[in-house]
Design an enzyme around this catalytic site. Structure first.
Site, short mmCIF file in Angstrom:
data_model
loop_
_atom_site.label_atom_id
_atom_site.label_comp_id
_atom_site.label_asym_id
_atom_site.label_seq_id
_atom_site.Cartn_x
_atom_site.Cartn_y
_atom_site.Cartn_z
N GLU A 209 3.64 0.58 0.16
CA GLU A 209 3.22 -0.68 0.81
C GLU A 209 1.76 -0.88 0.44
O GLU A 209 0.88 -0.21 0.99
CB GLU A 209 3.37 -0.56 2.34
CG GLU A 209 4.80 -0.45 2.81
CD GLU A 209 5.54 -1.77 2.78
OE1 GLU A 209 4.90 -2.83 2.60
OE2 GLU A 209 6.77 -1.75 2.93
N CYS B 145 -3.61 -6.29 5.14
CA CYS B 145 -2.93 -6.43 3.84
C CYS B 145 -2.38 -7.83 3.66
O CYS B 145 -2.46 -8.42 2.59
CB CYS B 145 -1.83 -5.39 3.71
SG CYS B 145 -0.57 -5.51 5.00
#
Ligand code: NAD
Length: 481
Positions: free
Chosen positions: A253, A287
Protein backbone atom coordinates in the site's frame (compact mmCIF):
# COMPACT_ATOMS: atom_id res chain seq x y z
CA UNK A 1 -0.49 31.85 10.89
CA UNK A 2 -1.35 31.32 14.52
CA UNK A 3 0.86 28.60 15.92
CA UNK A 4 0.22 27.70 19.53
CA UNK A 5 2.87 25.68 21.33
CA UNK A 6 2.77 23.56 24.47
CA UNK A 7 6.23 22.94 25.84
CA UNK A 8 6.88 19.32 26.72
CA UNK A 9 7.61 19.72 30.38
CA UNK A 10 6.76 16.13 31.31
CA UNK A 11 9.57 13.71 32.26
CA UNK A 12 10.85 11.48 29.47
CA UNK A 13 8.51 8.51 29.04
CA UNK A 14 10.14 5.09 28.90
CA UNK A 15 7.18 2.85 29.79
CA UNK A 16 7.21 0.96 26.48
CA UNK A 17 7.85 -2.70 25.76
CA UNK A 18 7.86 -5.02 22.78
CA UNK A 19 5.42 -7.94 22.73
CA UNK A 20 7.23 -11.19 21.92
CA UNK A 21 5.69 -14.63 22.50
CA UNK A 22 3.07 -13.24 24.88
CA UNK A 23 5.60 -11.39 27.05
CA UNK A 24 6.16 -7.65 27.31
CA UNK A 25 9.90 -7.13 27.05
CA UNK A 26 11.10 -3.67 28.01
CA UNK A 27 14.70 -4.07 26.78
CA UNK A 28 16.98 -1.07 26.62
CA UNK A 29 15.16 2.06 25.49
CA UNK A 30 17.34 3.31 22.66
CA UNK A 31 14.84 4.66 20.13
CA UNK A 32 14.31 8.41 20.65
CA UNK A 33 10.80 9.62 19.84
CA UNK A 34 10.37 13.30 19.04
CA UNK A 35 7.21 15.37 19.49
CA UNK A 36 7.01 17.18 16.14
CA UNK A 37 5.19 20.12 17.74
CA UNK A 38 8.22 20.89 19.91
CA UNK A 39 11.09 19.17 18.12
CA UNK A 40 12.06 17.64 21.49
CA UNK A 41 12.57 14.00 22.47
CA UNK A 42 9.71 13.10 24.84
CA UNK A 43 9.98 9.31 24.97
CA UNK A 44 12.35 6.42 24.45
CA UNK A 45 11.34 3.00 23.22
CA UNK A 46 13.19 -0.28 22.79
CA UNK A 47 14.73 -0.86 19.37
CA UNK A 48 14.40 -4.38 17.95
CA UNK A 49 17.54 -6.38 17.28
CA UNK A 50 17.76 -9.20 14.76
CA UNK A 51 17.62 -11.62 17.71
CA UNK A 52 14.31 -10.03 18.82
CA UNK A 53 12.92 -10.55 15.33
CA UNK A 54 14.10 -14.19 15.25
CA UNK A 55 12.37 -14.85 18.59
CA UNK A 56 9.17 -13.14 17.44
CA UNK A 57 9.11 -15.11 14.18
CA UNK A 58 9.80 -18.42 15.98
CA UNK A 59 6.97 -17.67 18.43
CA UNK A 60 4.60 -16.77 15.58
CA UNK A 61 5.47 -20.00 13.75
CA UNK A 62 4.78 -22.08 16.87
CA UNK A 63 1.51 -20.27 17.56
CA UNK A 64 0.40 -20.75 13.95
CA UNK A 65 0.04 -24.51 14.48
CA UNK A 66 -2.97 -24.10 16.78
CA UNK A 67 -4.23 -20.66 15.65
CA UNK A 68 -4.78 -21.98 12.10
CA UNK A 69 -7.11 -24.65 13.57
CA UNK A 70 -9.29 -22.10 15.37
CA UNK A 71 -12.59 -21.16 13.73
CA UNK A 72 -13.45 -17.86 12.04
CA UNK A 73 -15.96 -17.37 14.85
CA UNK A 74 -13.31 -17.73 17.57
CA UNK A 75 -11.05 -15.33 15.75
CA UNK A 76 -13.88 -12.86 15.18
CA UNK A 77 -14.51 -12.77 18.94
CA UNK A 78 -10.84 -11.87 19.54
CA UNK A 79 -11.04 -9.06 16.97
CA UNK A 80 -14.18 -7.74 18.67
CA UNK A 81 -12.27 -7.64 21.96
CA UNK A 82 -9.46 -5.77 20.21
CA UNK A 83 -11.95 -3.18 18.93
CA UNK A 84 -13.54 -2.86 22.37
CA UNK A 85 -10.10 -2.36 23.97
CA UNK A 86 -9.26 0.38 21.46
CA UNK A 87 -12.48 2.20 22.38
CA UNK A 88 -11.83 1.86 26.13
CA UNK A 89 -8.27 3.18 25.72
CA UNK A 90 -9.27 5.86 23.20
CA UNK A 91 -8.35 8.85 25.35
CA UNK A 92 -4.89 7.73 26.50
CA UNK A 93 -4.00 6.40 23.04
CA UNK A 94 -5.22 9.60 21.36
CA UNK A 95 -3.02 11.79 23.52
CA UNK A 96 0.00 9.61 22.84
CA UNK A 97 -0.79 9.55 19.12
CA UNK A 98 -0.93 13.34 18.99
CA UNK A 99 2.35 13.63 20.87
CA UNK A 100 4.23 11.24 18.59
CA UNK A 101 2.50 12.01 15.28
CA UNK A 102 1.38 15.63 15.64
CA UNK A 103 -2.22 15.51 14.37
CA UNK A 104 -4.92 17.33 16.35
CA UNK A 105 -6.37 15.40 19.27
CA UNK A 106 -9.86 15.23 17.71
CA UNK A 107 -8.36 13.52 14.62
CA UNK A 108 -6.39 11.12 16.82
CA UNK A 109 -9.60 10.15 18.64
CA UNK A 110 -11.33 9.65 15.30
CA UNK A 111 -8.45 7.50 13.99
CA UNK A 112 -8.76 5.13 16.96
CA UNK A 113 -12.53 4.73 16.72
CA UNK A 114 -12.26 4.26 12.98
CA UNK A 115 -9.62 1.55 13.38
CA UNK A 116 -11.92 -0.23 15.84
CA UNK A 117 -14.92 -0.18 13.53
CA UNK A 118 -12.94 -1.15 10.41
CA UNK A 119 -11.52 -4.16 12.27
CA UNK A 120 -14.95 -5.26 13.48
CA UNK A 121 -16.38 -4.76 10.01
CA UNK A 122 -13.73 -6.94 8.38
CA UNK A 123 -14.13 -9.70 10.96
CA UNK A 124 -17.81 -9.93 10.01
CA UNK A 125 -17.03 -10.87 6.40
CA UNK A 126 -17.56 -14.59 5.70
CA UNK A 127 -14.90 -16.53 3.79
CA UNK A 128 -16.42 -19.71 2.39
CA UNK A 129 -15.21 -22.45 0.04
CA UNK A 130 -16.51 -21.98 -3.51
CA UNK A 131 -17.90 -24.71 -5.77
CA UNK A 132 -16.39 -24.12 -9.22
CA UNK A 133 -17.66 -27.16 -11.10
CA UNK A 134 -20.57 -29.46 -10.31
CA UNK A 135 -21.62 -31.95 -12.95
CA UNK A 136 -22.04 -35.69 -13.42
CA UNK A 137 -18.26 -36.25 -13.79
CA UNK A 138 -16.64 -33.73 -11.51
CA UNK A 139 -16.92 -31.73 -8.35
CA UNK A 140 -14.35 -28.94 -8.01
CA UNK A 141 -14.03 -26.69 -4.98
CA UNK A 142 -11.81 -23.76 -4.10
CA UNK A 143 -10.73 -23.53 -0.44
CA UNK A 144 -8.90 -20.70 1.31
CA UNK A 145 -6.15 -21.42 3.84
CA UNK A 146 -4.00 -19.08 5.93
CA UNK A 147 -0.47 -18.44 4.68
CA UNK A 148 1.46 -18.71 7.95
CA UNK A 149 3.29 -15.76 9.51
CA UNK A 150 2.48 -12.29 8.16
CA UNK A 151 5.02 -9.50 8.68
CA UNK A 152 3.31 -6.11 8.89
CA UNK A 153 5.29 -2.90 8.36
CA UNK A 154 3.59 0.49 8.90
CA UNK A 155 4.43 4.19 8.25
CA UNK A 156 4.34 7.25 10.52
CA UNK A 157 1.35 9.17 9.20
CA UNK A 158 -1.47 7.08 10.72
CA UNK A 159 0.11 4.48 13.01
CA UNK A 160 -3.13 3.42 14.68
CA UNK A 161 -5.29 3.36 11.58
CA UNK A 162 -2.71 1.33 9.70
CA UNK A 163 -1.92 -1.29 12.37
CA UNK A 164 -5.23 -2.91 13.46
CA UNK A 165 -6.43 -3.11 9.82
CA UNK A 166 -3.63 -5.31 8.44
CA UNK A 167 -3.49 -7.16 11.79
CA UNK A 168 -7.18 -7.99 11.57
CA UNK A 169 -6.80 -9.16 7.97
CA UNK A 170 -3.92 -11.45 8.93
CA UNK A 171 -5.29 -12.81 12.22
CA UNK A 172 -8.95 -13.25 11.27
CA UNK A 173 -7.90 -15.37 8.29
CA UNK A 174 -5.88 -17.68 10.58
CA UNK A 175 -2.35 -16.33 10.23
CA UNK A 176 -0.10 -15.17 13.04
CA UNK A 177 1.76 -11.86 12.84
CA UNK A 178 4.85 -9.82 13.57
CA UNK A 179 4.21 -6.08 13.32
CA UNK A 180 6.74 -3.25 13.14
CA UNK A 181 5.70 0.43 13.11
CA UNK A 182 7.79 3.34 11.83
CA UNK A 183 10.72 4.28 14.10
CA UNK A 184 9.27 7.83 14.12
CA UNK A 185 5.96 6.69 15.69
CA UNK A 186 6.38 3.40 17.56
CA UNK A 187 4.63 4.31 20.82
CA UNK A 188 0.90 3.79 20.18
CA UNK A 189 1.64 0.51 18.43
CA UNK A 190 3.63 -0.70 21.45
CA UNK A 191 0.69 0.28 23.70
CA UNK A 192 -1.58 -1.62 21.30
CA UNK A 193 0.69 -4.63 21.96
CA UNK A 194 -0.12 -4.42 25.68
CA UNK A 195 -3.82 -4.65 24.86
CA UNK A 196 -3.29 -7.52 22.43
CA UNK A 197 -1.33 -9.57 24.97
CA UNK A 198 -4.49 -10.08 27.02
CA UNK A 199 -6.64 -10.96 24.01
CA UNK A 200 -4.65 -13.34 21.79
CA UNK A 201 -2.77 -16.54 22.74
CA UNK A 202 1.00 -16.13 23.20
CA UNK A 203 2.88 -15.76 19.92
CA UNK A 204 -0.18 -15.07 17.74
CA UNK A 205 0.69 -11.36 17.65
CA UNK A 206 4.17 -9.95 18.19
CA UNK A 207 4.94 -6.23 18.18
CA UNK A 208 8.46 -4.95 17.64
CA UNK A 209 9.75 -1.37 17.49
CA UNK A 210 12.52 -1.29 14.96
CA UNK A 211 14.21 0.89 12.41
CA UNK A 212 14.21 0.59 8.62
CA UNK A 213 16.80 -2.19 9.04
CA UNK A 214 14.22 -4.27 10.93
CA UNK A 215 11.78 -3.84 8.03
CA UNK A 216 14.41 -5.17 5.68
CA UNK A 217 15.20 -8.14 7.96
CA UNK A 218 11.48 -8.95 8.01
CA UNK A 219 11.23 -8.80 4.21
CA UNK A 220 14.18 -11.21 3.92
CA UNK A 221 13.26 -13.50 6.83
CA UNK A 222 12.70 -17.13 5.75
CA UNK A 223 10.23 -17.65 8.62
CA UNK A 224 7.83 -14.98 7.33
CA UNK A 225 5.40 -16.00 4.58
CA UNK A 226 3.93 -12.65 3.61
CA UNK A 227 4.74 -8.97 4.01
CA UNK A 228 1.89 -6.51 4.34
CA UNK A 229 3.63 -3.18 3.78
CA UNK A 230 2.29 0.37 3.96
CA UNK A 231 4.74 3.14 3.13
CA UNK A 232 6.55 4.91 0.32
CA UNK A 233 6.98 3.66 -3.24
CA UNK A 234 10.78 3.63 -2.79
CA UNK A 235 10.64 1.38 0.29
CA UNK A 236 7.91 -0.76 -1.30
CA UNK A 237 10.26 -1.57 -4.18
CA UNK A 238 12.97 -2.57 -1.69
CA UNK A 239 10.50 -4.81 0.15
CA UNK A 240 9.52 -6.48 -3.12
CA UNK A 241 13.18 -7.08 -4.01
CA UNK A 242 14.02 -8.48 -0.54
CA UNK A 243 10.91 -10.67 -0.50
CA UNK A 244 11.79 -12.22 -3.86
CA UNK A 245 14.49 -14.50 -2.42
CA UNK A 246 11.87 -16.47 -0.45
CA UNK A 247 8.96 -15.79 -2.87
CA UNK A 248 6.95 -14.20 -0.10
CA UNK A 249 3.48 -12.97 -0.84
CA UNK A 250 3.26 -9.19 -0.64
CA UNK A 251 0.64 -6.52 -0.27
CA UNK A 252 2.07 -3.07 -0.96
CA UNK A 253 0.00 0.00 0.00
CA UNK A 254 2.15 2.84 -1.30
CA UNK A 255 2.11 6.55 -2.02
CA UNK A 256 -0.26 8.53 -4.20
CA UNK A 257 -0.55 11.74 -6.18
CA UNK A 258 -4.34 12.00 -6.12
CA UNK A 259 -5.91 14.42 -8.57
CA UNK A 260 -9.30 16.06 -8.01
CA UNK A 261 -11.00 17.11 -11.25
CA UNK A 262 -13.53 19.88 -10.70
CA UNK A 263 -16.01 20.30 -13.55
CA UNK A 264 -17.56 23.56 -14.72
CA UNK A 265 -20.99 23.03 -13.09
CA UNK A 266 -20.02 23.07 -9.39
CA UNK A 267 -20.68 25.78 -6.83
CA UNK A 268 -17.06 26.63 -5.90
CA UNK A 269 -17.97 28.09 -2.51
CA UNK A 270 -19.87 25.05 -1.35
CA UNK A 271 -17.27 22.45 -2.40
CA UNK A 272 -14.15 24.42 -1.37
CA UNK A 273 -14.29 23.39 2.33
CA UNK A 274 -14.57 19.71 1.32
CA UNK A 275 -11.69 19.93 -1.15
CA UNK A 276 -9.63 21.86 1.38
CA UNK A 277 -10.12 19.32 4.16
CA UNK A 278 -9.41 16.37 1.85
CA UNK A 279 -6.15 18.07 0.84
CA UNK A 280 -4.90 19.31 4.21
CA UNK A 281 -6.20 16.83 6.79
CA UNK A 282 -3.23 15.69 8.91
CA UNK A 283 -1.37 18.57 7.21
CA UNK A 284 -1.48 16.71 3.90
CA UNK A 285 0.28 13.64 5.34
CA UNK A 286 -2.32 11.19 4.06
CA UNK A 287 -1.70 8.70 1.26
CA UNK A 288 -5.11 9.43 -0.25
CA UNK A 289 -5.15 13.20 0.35
CA UNK A 290 -5.89 15.36 -2.69
CA UNK A 291 -2.44 16.27 -4.02
CA UNK A 292 -3.43 18.22 -7.20
CA UNK A 293 -6.62 20.02 -8.21
CA UNK A 294 -7.59 20.44 -11.89
CA UNK A 295 -10.35 23.06 -12.06
CA UNK A 296 -12.35 24.06 -15.15
CA UNK A 297 -11.50 27.58 -16.31
CA UNK A 298 -15.11 28.73 -15.77
CA UNK A 299 -14.91 28.19 -11.99
CA UNK A 300 -11.11 28.27 -11.57
CA UNK A 301 -10.77 31.79 -10.17
CA UNK A 302 -13.68 31.49 -7.76
CA UNK A 303 -12.45 28.11 -6.54
CA UNK A 304 -8.90 29.39 -5.99
CA UNK A 305 -10.23 32.30 -3.96
CA UNK A 306 -12.50 30.06 -1.88
CA UNK A 307 -9.60 27.64 -1.18
CA UNK A 308 -7.34 30.55 -0.26
CA UNK A 309 -10.05 31.80 2.13
CA UNK A 310 -10.07 28.39 3.86
CA UNK A 311 -6.26 28.45 4.11
CA UNK A 312 -6.24 31.93 5.70
CA UNK A 313 -8.74 30.76 8.36
CA UNK A 314 -6.75 27.64 9.26
CA UNK A 315 -5.57 27.34 12.86
CA UNK A 316 -2.15 25.70 12.99
CA UNK A 317 -0.47 24.58 16.17
CA UNK A 318 0.29 21.88 18.70
CA UNK A 319 -2.31 19.14 18.23
CA UNK A 320 -2.83 19.00 22.00
CA UNK A 321 -4.35 22.52 21.98
CA UNK A 322 -8.12 22.22 21.63
CA UNK A 323 -8.46 24.86 18.89
CA UNK A 324 -5.77 23.40 16.58
CA UNK A 325 -7.01 22.24 13.18
CA UNK A 326 -3.65 21.46 11.54
CA UNK A 327 -0.58 20.11 13.31
CA UNK A 328 3.09 19.97 12.34
CA UNK A 329 4.90 17.87 9.76
CA UNK A 330 5.77 14.64 11.53
CA UNK A 331 9.55 14.65 11.22
CA UNK A 332 12.43 16.92 10.29
CA UNK A 333 13.38 15.02 7.12
CA UNK A 334 9.86 15.32 5.71
CA UNK A 335 9.64 18.97 6.86
CA UNK A 336 12.79 19.80 4.92
CA UNK A 337 11.52 17.92 1.90
CA UNK A 338 8.26 19.92 1.90
CA UNK A 339 10.22 23.17 2.31
CA UNK A 340 12.29 22.12 -0.70
CA UNK A 341 9.09 21.63 -2.73
CA UNK A 342 7.85 25.07 -1.64
CA UNK A 343 11.13 26.66 -2.67
CA UNK A 344 11.09 24.81 -6.00
CA UNK A 345 7.50 25.95 -6.63
CA UNK A 346 8.53 29.58 -6.10
CA UNK A 347 11.46 29.08 -8.47
CA UNK A 348 9.19 27.57 -11.12
CA UNK A 349 6.94 30.65 -11.12
CA UNK A 350 4.24 29.33 -8.78
CA UNK A 351 2.04 32.01 -7.25
CA UNK A 352 1.48 31.56 -3.50
CA UNK A 353 -2.15 32.52 -3.14
CA UNK A 354 -2.33 31.75 0.59
CA UNK A 355 0.00 30.27 3.19
CA UNK A 356 3.65 29.74 2.37
CA UNK A 357 4.66 30.84 5.85
CA UNK A 358 7.03 28.79 7.92
CA UNK A 359 7.04 29.42 11.66
CA UNK A 360 10.48 29.72 13.25
CA UNK A 361 11.21 26.57 15.28
CA UNK A 362 10.93 24.64 17.41
CA UNK A 363 8.45 22.29 15.82
CA UNK A 364 7.92 21.50 12.17
CA UNK A 365 5.10 23.84 11.15
CA UNK A 366 4.17 24.90 7.62
CA UNK A 367 0.87 26.70 6.97
CA UNK A 368 -1.63 25.21 4.49
CA UNK A 369 -0.49 26.69 1.18
CA UNK A 370 -2.41 27.16 -2.08
CA UNK A 371 -0.19 27.48 -5.18
CA UNK A 372 -1.34 28.43 -8.69
CA UNK A 373 0.32 28.95 -12.08
CA UNK A 374 2.77 26.07 -11.80
CA UNK A 375 3.98 24.38 -14.99
CA UNK A 376 2.85 20.76 -15.33
CA UNK A 377 6.41 19.44 -14.96
CA UNK A 378 7.06 21.20 -11.62
CA UNK A 379 8.13 18.87 -8.80
CA UNK A 380 5.00 19.69 -6.80
CA UNK A 381 2.84 18.31 -9.62
CA UNK A 382 5.00 15.28 -10.36
CA UNK A 383 6.00 14.13 -6.87
CA UNK A 384 3.96 13.13 -3.82
CA UNK A 385 4.31 16.17 -1.52
CA UNK A 386 2.91 14.49 1.63
CA UNK A 387 2.63 17.91 3.22
CA UNK A 388 0.44 21.05 3.29
CA UNK A 389 1.08 22.39 -0.24
CA UNK A 390 -1.71 22.23 -2.82
CA UNK A 391 -1.26 23.10 -6.50
CA UNK A 392 -4.42 24.23 -8.32
CA UNK A 393 -4.29 23.94 -12.12
CA UNK A 394 -6.63 25.16 -14.84
CA UNK A 395 -8.20 23.18 -17.70
CA UNK A 396 -10.61 24.01 -20.49
CA UNK A 397 -11.21 20.55 -21.95
CA UNK A 398 -12.12 17.65 -19.68
CA UNK A 399 -10.25 15.15 -21.88
CA UNK A 400 -7.10 17.18 -21.27
CA UNK A 401 -7.73 17.17 -17.50
CA UNK A 402 -8.10 13.38 -17.53
CA UNK A 403 -4.88 12.99 -19.53
CA UNK A 404 -2.96 15.23 -17.10
CA UNK A 405 -4.44 13.48 -14.05
CA UNK A 406 -3.34 10.11 -15.49
CA UNK A 407 0.12 11.34 -16.49
CA UNK A 408 1.85 9.88 -13.42
CA UNK A 409 3.36 6.63 -12.21
CA UNK A 410 1.08 6.85 -9.16
CA UNK A 411 -2.42 5.36 -9.20
CA UNK A 412 -3.83 5.39 -5.69
CA UNK A 413 -7.05 7.42 -5.86
CA UNK A 414 -8.72 10.47 -7.42
CA UNK A 415 -12.03 12.31 -7.36
CA UNK A 416 -14.39 14.10 -9.74
CA UNK A 417 -16.64 16.95 -8.61
CA UNK A 418 -19.80 17.97 -10.46
CA UNK A 419 -23.51 18.61 -9.96
CA UNK A 420 -24.14 15.99 -12.66
CA UNK A 421 -23.39 12.59 -11.13
CA UNK A 422 -23.61 10.68 -14.41
CA UNK A 423 -21.20 13.00 -16.15
CA UNK A 424 -18.77 12.85 -13.21
CA UNK A 425 -18.99 9.04 -13.06
CA UNK A 426 -18.10 8.83 -16.76
CA UNK A 427 -14.96 10.88 -16.02
CA UNK A 428 -14.19 8.77 -12.93
CA UNK A 429 -14.23 5.60 -15.06
CA UNK A 430 -11.39 7.02 -17.16
CA UNK A 431 -9.05 7.65 -14.22
CA UNK A 432 -6.22 5.12 -13.77
CA UNK A 433 -6.51 4.70 -10.00
CA UNK A 434 -7.53 2.09 -7.42
CA UNK A 435 -10.42 4.27 -6.21
CA UNK A 436 -12.14 7.12 -8.05
CA UNK A 437 -14.64 9.00 -5.91
CA UNK A 438 -17.46 11.25 -7.12
CA UNK A 439 -18.24 14.37 -5.05
CA UNK A 440 -16.22 13.02 -2.13
CA UNK A 441 -12.64 12.03 -1.34
CA UNK A 442 -11.19 9.67 1.28
CA UNK A 443 -14.29 7.51 1.79
CA UNK A 444 -13.26 3.97 2.78
CA UNK A 445 -15.15 1.11 4.43
CA UNK A 446 -14.52 -2.37 5.82
CA UNK A 447 -16.38 -4.03 2.93
CA UNK A 448 -14.83 -1.92 0.13
CA UNK A 449 -11.32 -2.85 -1.07
CA UNK A 450 -8.69 -0.11 -1.09
CA UNK A 451 -5.41 -0.36 -2.96
CA UNK A 452 -3.33 1.32 -5.62
CA UNK A 453 -2.72 0.58 -9.29
CA UNK A 454 0.50 1.40 -11.21
CA UNK A 455 3.29 2.21 -8.70
CA UNK A 456 0.86 2.94 -5.87
CA UNK A 457 0.75 -0.67 -4.86
CA UNK A 458 0.06 -4.34 -5.29
CA UNK A 459 -2.98 -6.03 -3.77
CA UNK A 460 -5.41 -4.28 -1.46
CA UNK A 461 -6.65 -3.91 2.08
CA UNK A 462 -10.16 -4.39 3.46
CA UNK A 463 -13.13 -6.36 2.15
CA UNK A 464 -13.17 -9.96 0.95
CA UNK A 465 -10.40 -9.19 -1.56
CA UNK A 466 -8.10 -7.84 1.16
CA UNK A 467 -8.80 -10.79 3.46
CA UNK A 468 -8.13 -13.29 0.67
CA UNK A 469 -4.79 -11.56 0.06
CA UNK A 470 -3.77 -13.12 3.39
CA UNK A 471 -4.77 -16.61 2.26
CA UNK A 472 -3.82 -19.11 -0.39
CA UNK A 473 -6.43 -20.68 -2.64
CA UNK A 474 -6.24 -24.44 -3.06
CA UNK A 475 -8.29 -26.55 -5.42
CA UNK A 476 -9.95 -29.86 -4.47
CA UNK A 477 -10.94 -31.63 -7.66
CA UNK A 478 -12.97 -34.87 -7.47
CA UNK A 479 -13.60 -37.23 -10.40
CA UNK A 480 -16.97 -38.80 -9.66
CA UNK A 481 -17.18 -41.38 -12.39
P1 NAD B 1 8.65 4.68 4.48
O1 NAD B 1 8.59 3.83 3.25
O2 NAD B 1 9.85 5.51 4.70
O3 NAD B 1 8.51 3.78 5.79
C1 NAD B 1 7.41 2.92 6.01
C2 NAD B 1 7.84 1.75 6.85
O4 NAD B 1 8.80 0.98 6.10
C3 NAD B 1 8.56 2.13 8.16
O5 NAD B 1 8.14 1.23 9.16
C4 NAD B 1 10.03 1.93 7.82
O6 NAD B 1 10.82 1.67 8.96
C5 NAD B 1 9.97 0.75 6.88
N1 NAD B 1 11.09 0.62 5.94
C6 NAD B 1 11.91 1.60 5.46
N2 NAD B 1 12.81 1.08 4.61
C7 NAD B 1 12.53 -0.25 4.51
C8 NAD B 1 13.08 -1.34 3.77
N3 NAD B 1 14.12 -1.18 2.95
N4 NAD B 1 12.53 -2.57 3.90
C9 NAD B 1 11.46 -2.75 4.71
N5 NAD B 1 10.90 -1.77 5.46
C10 NAD B 1 11.42 -0.53 5.35
O7 NAD B 1 7.31 5.54 4.45
P2 NAD B 1 6.89 6.69 5.46
O8 NAD B 1 7.68 7.91 5.12
O9 NAD B 1 6.89 6.15 6.85
O10 NAD B 1 5.35 6.89 5.06
C11 NAD B 1 4.89 7.78 4.10
C12 NAD B 1 4.51 7.05 2.83
O11 NAD B 1 3.55 6.05 3.10
C13 NAD B 1 3.86 7.98 1.82
O12 NAD B 1 4.38 7.71 0.54
C14 NAD B 1 2.39 7.58 1.89
O13 NAD B 1 1.65 7.88 0.73
C15 NAD B 1 2.49 6.12 2.14
N6 NAD B 1 1.24 5.59 2.71
C16 NAD B 1 0.46 4.77 1.92
C17 NAD B 1 -0.77 4.31 2.40
C18 NAD B 1 -1.69 3.45 1.56
O14 NAD B 1 -2.63 2.88 2.10
N7 NAD B 1 -1.48 3.33 0.27
C19 NAD B 1 -1.18 4.68 3.69
C20 NAD B 1 -0.36 5.50 4.45
C21 NAD B 1 0.86 5.95 3.95
Amino acid sequence: MTATRAADILPLRTDFAQLIDGELIAGTPTLDVINPATGAVFARAPRATHADLDRAVAAARRAFQSWRESSFEQRRLCIERLSAALRVQQESLAELLTREQGKPLSQSREEIVRAASLSEGMAAIPIEPEVLVENAQRHVELHYFPLGVVGIITPWNAPINLAPGPLTMALYTGNTAVLKPSPYTPLCTLKLGELLRDIFPAGVVNILAGGDDCGQWMSEHPGIDKISFTGSVASGKKVMASAAATLKRITLELGGNDAAIVLDDVDPKSIAPKLFFASFVNSGQVCMAIKRIYAHERIYQALCEALAGEARKARIGDGLQSDTQFGPIQNRMQYERVLGLLEDSRRRGGHILAGGEVAPGPGYFIAPTIITDLPEDARLIKEEQFGPLLPVLRFSDVGDAIRRANDTRYGLAASVWSSDIERATAVALRLEVGTAWVNQHRATAANVPFGGVKESGIGCNYAELGLKGNMEARVISVLKA
